[in-house]
Write an enzyme that holds these catalytic residues in place. Structure first.
Site, PDB file in Angstrom:
ATOM      1  N   HIS A 239      16.810   7.339  28.323  1.00  6.20           N
ATOM      2  CA  HIS A 239      16.416   7.895  27.020  1.00  6.20           C
ATOM      3  C   HIS A 239      15.213   7.100  26.513  1.00  6.20           C
ATOM      4  CE1 HIS A 239      16.519   8.719  22.707  1.00  6.20           C
ATOM      5  NE2 HIS A 239      17.286   9.759  22.962  1.00  6.20           N
ATOM      6  N   CYS A 277      13.867  13.665  25.578  1.00  7.00           N
ATOM      7  CA  CYS A 277      14.212  13.740  24.158  1.00  7.00           C
ATOM      8  C   CYS A 277      12.957  14.168  23.399  1.00  7.00           C
ATOM      9  CB  CYS A 277      14.746  12.405  23.651  1.00  7.00           C
ATOM     10  SG  CYS A 277      15.218  12.525  21.920  1.00  7.00           S
ATOM     11  N   HIS A 304      17.279  16.594  25.063  1.00  5.03           N
ATOM     12  CA  HIS A 304      17.643  16.604  23.639  1.00  5.03           C
ATOM     13  C   HIS A 304      16.614  17.472  22.940  1.00  5.03           C
ATOM     14  CE1 HIS A 304      19.711  12.352  23.607  1.00  5.03           C
ATOM     15  NE2 HIS A 304      20.373  13.237  24.307  1.00  5.03           N
ATOM     16  N   ASP A 358      19.794  18.088  19.405  1.00  2.00           N
ATOM     17  CA  ASP A 358      19.844  16.675  19.055  1.00  2.00           C
ATOM     18  C   ASP A 358      19.660  16.560  17.547  1.00  2.00           C
ATOM     19  OD1 ASP A 358      19.874  13.968  19.303  1.00  2.00           O
ATOM     20  OD2 ASP A 358      17.755  13.814  19.818  1.00  2.00           O
ATOM     21  N   HIS A 359      20.695  16.206  16.860  1.00  2.00           N
ATOM     22  CA  HIS A 359      20.681  16.078  15.396  1.00  2.00           C
ATOM     23  C   HIS A 359      20.551  17.457  14.731  1.00  2.00           C
ATOM     24  CE1 HIS A 359      18.688  11.874  16.035  1.00  2.00           C
ATOM     25  NE2 HIS A 359      19.825  12.010  16.686  1.00  2.00           N
ATOM     26  N   TYR A 375      24.546  14.021  12.865  1.00  2.00           N
ATOM     27  CA  TYR A 375      25.525  14.688  13.730  1.00  2.00           C
ATOM     28  C   TYR A 375      26.555  15.496  12.951  1.00  2.00           C
ATOM     29  CZ  TYR A 375      23.466  12.254  17.658  1.00  2.00           C
ATOM     30  OH  TYR A 375      22.587  11.821  18.625  1.00  2.00           O
TER      31      TYR A 375
HETATM   32  C1  DNO Z   1      20.417   9.291  18.766  1.00  2.12           C
HETATM   33  C2  DNO Z   1      20.528   9.211  20.204  1.00  2.12           C
HETATM   34  C3  DNO Z   1      20.603   7.794  20.747  1.00  2.12           C
HETATM   35  C4  DNO Z   1      20.789   7.851  22.236  1.00  2.12           C
HETATM   36  C5  DNO Z   1      20.722   6.560  22.952  1.00  2.12           C
HETATM   37  C6  DNO Z   1      20.705   6.827  24.436  1.00  2.12           C
HETATM   38  O1  DNO Z   1      20.679  10.260  18.184  1.00  2.12           O
HETATM   39  O2  DNO Z   1      19.569   9.972  20.814  1.00  2.12           O
HETATM   40  O3  DNO Z   1      21.717   7.144  20.209  1.00  2.12           O
HETATM   41  O4  DNO Z   1      22.052   8.349  22.498  1.00  2.12           O
HETATM   42  O5  DNO Z   1      19.588   5.885  22.604  1.00  2.12           O
HETATM   43  O6  DNO Z   1      21.010   5.685  25.141  1.00  2.12           O
END
Ligand code: DNO
Length: 406
Positions: A239, A277, A304, A358-359, A375
């Site tokens: 990530h 991401c 993500h 993601d979020h 989340y």
């Molecule tokens: C946040 C996430 C991070 C991610 C870590 C991966 O929303 O994208 O917590 O899980 O950095 O290791």
């Protein structure tokens, strides 16, 4: 594309049924209760897997498709004496996951602090709340709350003046909140929570770690774990640094396309892969996400999907709508579908790329509720639904092309 959803385990207020109702079939989770560096046993993994994969008769089946994250101990990042024992437990965890039928692992290599925001409830014009990184607030923390040695030299005099003004506008509880957001960590982080004093001494461990050193330590780590991952059939998905630039004088080395090129060249194996991401890379205007999705396609083992909006100072940003942000989400989804088609043409059954919204914004009935920042259920449900619409439309176009024999 496998539609997945991050679940924080049995204590998550978003239940597995909520996830079914959102239309996801893959679960992204970790044994969050385990200390960093501790090996995950097969019994523990199987117990969590059973919780996810055993459903009441008639319920939609779910599967644990992705581990996010197996955290990397800071001793490995600085190569502290004895760090090899943590590499050994890391490999042990990978072997145990594979033995339990789990074959994708997300991780990161950010020193000390994982994803970082200064404001967890930034008011949008609609009344919904978003996560935000405000560079002045962050500088105020660095310069005047943490009082980091060397912080002055990392800021221009204009930034220092703005940070001073910002700090003056914060009362005691706002200062405490800002500090907690930054060093006590956000949900799902793969680093430890700290007190201010603990954080200051932890920072000292990094004084001699240059970006080159950190990159080398990452490569050394990968040289140990990628062969194990390859042997047991696990795809590792690093990530990126969120945000993708050095923070608090700490180096960060997974921030842009060039960083990825170096990493994939140093340990050239398909199991040495990436979490694309979008929101993280997208903070930098020089990261072209569509071309990154094309260039690194074969290494993308997880995506993500969320957008951010960059602000005028070039450093601050907030999390925007999934489809209305600085990222070309449609182009990115198209690139991921093209990569899947490439894998299908190779005859691969495991062509599918797990994606998750993601979020999401905190909105509607989630407003005022205690949620994991970023989340909450409804904002992510909306994000996933919008992305599903894009996937459906783009795949439909492809199908038409096939039907017309073009
Ligand atoms: C946040 C996430 C991070 C991610 C870590 C991966 O929303 O994208 O917590 O899980 O950095 O290791």
């Amino acid at each position: 594309m496998e539609q997945t959803w991050r679940w924080f385990g049995p204590g998550d207020s978003v239940s597995l049924d909520h996830i079914r109702q959102a239309g996801a079939t893959g679960i992204v989770t970790a044994l969050h209760e385990k200390a960093t560096g501790e090996e995950w046993s097969q019994e523990e993994i199987l117990a969590r897997k059973a919780l996810i994969e055993t459903q009441a008769p008639g319920r939609t089946p779910l599967r644990w498709s992705m581990v996010e994250s197996v955290p990397v101990h800071d001793d490995i990042k600085v190569q502290a004496p004895g760090f090899e024992r943590y590499v050994a437990t890391y490999c042990g965890t990978l072997r145990n996951l594979a033995a339990c039928g789990i074959d994708r692992v997300c991780y990161n290599f950010m020193p000390l602090i994982d994803w970082t925001r200064t404001d967890l409830a930034y008011q949008l014009p609609s009344g919904a709340a978003a996560l935000r990184f405000d560079a002045d607030l962050f500088a105020a923390f660095d310069l005047f709350i943490l009082e980091r040695e060397g912080a002055q030299a990392d800021h221009t005099s204009e930034q220092i003046a703005r940070a001073e003004k910002t700090l003056a506008g914060l009362d005691e509880s706002q200062r405490r909140k800002l500090t907690a957001n930054i060093i006590a960590g956000l949900p799902g982080r793969a680093t430890e929570a700290h007190t201010l004093d603990g954080f200051r001494s932890a920072l000292e461990r990094y004084t001699l770690v240059s970006p080159e050193r950190l990159r080398q330590n990452l490569v050394d780590f990968l040289k140990q774990v990628v062969p194990v991952a390859a042997e047991v059939g696990i795809r590792l998905a690093i990530h990126p640094d969120d945000p993708p630039r050095p923070l608090l004088g700490l180096p960060r080395v997974v921030s842009c396309a060039e960083d990825l090129r170096l990493l994939f060249k140093a340990v050239d194996h398909p199991c040495n892969g990436l979490t694309l991401c979008v929101g993280t890379f997208g903070v930098r205007a020089d990261n072209n996400l569509t071309s990154m999705a094309c260039e690194f396609g074969p290494r993308i083992h997880f995506a993500h999907l969320r957008g951010i909006k960059r602000e005028a100072d070039g450093l601050s940003f907030y999390e925007g709508e999934h489809l209305a942000s600085d990222a070309d989400m449609v182009g990115i989804v198209q690139a991921l579908l093209t990569e899947e088609n490439r894998r299908i043409a190779e005859g691969r059954e495991d062509y599918s790329i797990p994606i998750r919204p993601d979020h999401g914004h905190q909105m509607l009935d989630d407003l005022g509720k205690a949620v994991n920042p970023g989340y909450s259920a409804i904002g992510r449900l909306k994000g996933l639904a919008e992305i599903r619409g894009v996937i459906t439309a783009l795949s439909y176009k492809d199908r038409l092309r096939v039907n017309q024999g073009a």
